[in-house]
Design a protein around this motif. Structure first.
Motif, short mmCIF file in Angstrom:
data_model
loop_
_atom_site.label_atom_id
_atom_site.label_comp_id
_atom_site.label_asym_id
_atom_site.label_seq_id
_atom_site.Cartn_x
_atom_site.Cartn_y
_atom_site.Cartn_z
N ASP A 32 0.85 -1.20 0.00
CA ASP A 32 0.00 0.00 0.00
C ASP A 32 0.89 1.25 0.00
O ASP A 32 1.61 1.50 0.97
N PRO A 33 0.88 2.02 -1.09
CA PRO A 33 1.77 3.19 -1.16
C PRO A 33 1.50 4.23 -0.07
O PRO A 33 2.36 5.06 0.22
N ALA A 34 0.31 4.18 0.54
CA ALA A 34 -0.02 5.16 1.58
C ALA A 34 0.46 4.72 2.96
O ALA A 34 0.34 5.48 3.93
N SER A 35 0.98 3.50 3.06
CA SER A 35 1.38 2.99 4.37
C SER A 35 2.79 3.45 4.72
O SER A 35 3.56 3.90 3.86
N SER A 36 3.14 3.27 5.99
CA SER A 36 4.45 3.69 6.49
C SER A 36 5.13 2.54 7.23
O SER A 36 4.52 1.49 7.47
N ALA A 37 6.36 2.77 7.61
CA ALA A 37 7.08 1.77 8.40
C ALA A 37 6.37 1.52 9.73
O ALA A 37 6.38 0.40 10.25
N THR A 38 5.74 2.55 10.27
CA THR A 38 4.99 2.39 11.53
C THR A 38 3.82 1.43 11.35
O THR A 38 3.52 0.63 12.24
N ASP A 39 3.17 1.48 10.17
CA ASP A 39 2.06 0.56 9.91
C ASP A 39 2.54 -0.88 9.90
O ASP A 39 1.88 -1.79 10.42
N VAL A 40 3.70 -1.12 9.29
CA VAL A 40 4.28 -2.47 9.27
C VAL A 40 4.60 -2.92 10.69
O VAL A 40 4.29 -4.05 11.09
N ILE A 85 16.48 -2.23 9.69
CA ILE A 85 16.61 -3.31 8.71
C ILE A 85 15.85 -3.01 7.42
O ILE A 85 16.28 -3.37 6.34
N GLY A 86 14.69 -2.39 7.56
CA GLY A 86 13.85 -2.14 6.39
C GLY A 86 12.62 -3.02 6.42
O GLY A 86 12.62 -4.13 6.98
N LEU A 137 12.54 -7.17 7.04
CA LEU A 137 11.93 -7.66 8.27
C LEU A 137 10.73 -8.55 7.97
O LEU A 137 10.50 -9.56 8.64
N SER A 138 9.96 -8.21 6.94
CA SER A 138 8.81 -9.05 6.60
C SER A 138 9.28 -10.39 6.07
O SER A 138 8.63 -11.42 6.28
N THR A 139 10.42 -10.42 5.38
CA THR A 139 10.99 -11.68 4.91
C THR A 139 11.36 -12.56 6.09
O THR A 139 11.06 -13.76 6.12
#
Length: 351
Positions: free
Chosen positions: A99-107, A146-147, A151-153
């Motif tokens: 989602d282009p509107a999301s941020s690292a905080t959302d993750v 990390i990014g 981190l999701s990986t």
């Protein structure tokens, strides 16, 4: 390596017999394989002293009495057999990342909803795997350092580990299976760092998932899985070849199909699909390092996937990739603390 210990002659003889059996399909006259054999001999001898229970052989399995007809692995993906689903937390993470509107905080917020996953990731980023100079104490900070994709990986690899329950331990010991898988991921990531090719996080997760087709094979085709294990143990056959005898395909193909069904990145799919095929694995760094890491982890006797024997590999294949005997010794010398950290994390997960 760990501190020097005196290895009794009878233990060394037992370790040598185990390594000779493990290398039944491999040509030890090749310099790289000879180096691997010596490194493995040292590891196995130490294990026999410190963890002899790891080498107790289970009850022999009877050879299959019938001839199995080939199965189309695609039919398993389309059948009513319940295959593992992609973990919900990863699905949510992927939606947020895309989602282009999301941020690292959302993750970070998505990850933080899963306390076990959050604890694992924080322990991982504070381990020798990264060796950051200061403590990282929040998921938000981990995402920043990390990014999101990396981190999701890592989160993906972790969240699949509690999918497989109830598989008989005499066929596949899940604790040893995940130790082998973790070791393969760690070694693959270290190779990526050593040669500065590929993503260490992707290499780690690809290594962690490389044998995911083994428990899936057992869940979907239990009779054939037992038959393949019996053929491998009783006839000394490489496991993936025994699987092809009883099913017409092997666990790497099944694992690759499952990851494609999950719409995972192509680099992870190919690493799982080609971890027994050197020629095809050589096309991407992640695939190649997982291919080598699987062999190295098995040679060193770290964990166990039920696949005991070492494949023969051309010496040129190793050395053209930079994995000379000296580089293998360098890799082995630095593995101890990283694996110790990783296995302590694995233990806290109750796997």
């Amino acid at each position: 390596m760990t501190e020097d210990i005196t290895i009794p002659e009878d233990t060394l003889a037992e370790a040598t017999a185990l390594m000779d059996e493990r290398f039944a399909h491999a040509d030890r006259s090749k310099p790289v394989l000879a180096t691997l054999y010596e490194l493995g001999l040292d590891h196995v001898a130490r294990d026999l002293i410190e963890h002899p229970e790891l080498y107790r052989k289970g009850e022999p399995l009877p050879m299959p009495k019938k001839r199995f007809e080939p199965v189309n692995p695609m039919s398993l993906m389309q059948s009513d057999i319940k295959l593992p689903s992609l973990p919900q937390v990863f699905i949510e993470m992927r939606q947020v990342i895309n989602d282009p509107a999301s941020s690292a905080t959302d993750v970070a917020n998505v990850i933080s909803q899963d306390t076990a996953l959050s604890a694992f990731l924080l322990r991982m980023v504070n381990s020798s795997f990264y060796s950051f100079p200061s403590q990282i104490d929040t998921i938000s900070r981990a995402v920043a350092v990390i990014g999101t994709k990396q981190l999701s990986t890592l989160a993906l690899g972790t969240s699949v580990m509690d999918m497989f329950k109830g598989i008989p331990t005499d066929i596949l010991d899940l604790e040893l299976f995940w130790r082998h898988s973790f070791a393969c991921g760690i070694i693959a990531s270290q190779l990526a760092k050593m040669f500065k090719q590929g993503s260490p996080e992707k290499c780690f997760v690809a290594g962690l998932l490389h044998d995911i087709g083994r428990p899936v094979f057992m869940m979907t085709l239990p009779d054939r899985a037992i038959a393949a294990t019996a053929i491998s143990r009783n006839k000394g056959a490489l496991m993936f070849k025994a699987e092809r005898i009883v099913a017409g395909f092997d666990h790497s193909e099944l694992g690759g199909m499952l990851l494609r069904k999950w719409n995972l990145p192509f680099s992870l799919v190919t690493a799982v699909l080609y971890h027994h095929n050197a020629t095809k694995a050589a096309k991407t760094p992640e695939s190649l390092y997982v291919y080598f890491a699987n062999i190295i982890a098995k040679t060193l006797g770290i964990g166990g996937s039920g696949d005991f024997f070492i494949q023969d590999v051309k010496n040129e294949r190793w050395e053209e990739s930079g994995l000379t005997p000296d580089k293998l010794k360098e890799l082995d010398a630095g593995l101890g603390p990283i694996l110790e950290d990783a296995f302590s994390i694995l233990t806290t997960m109750g796997t």
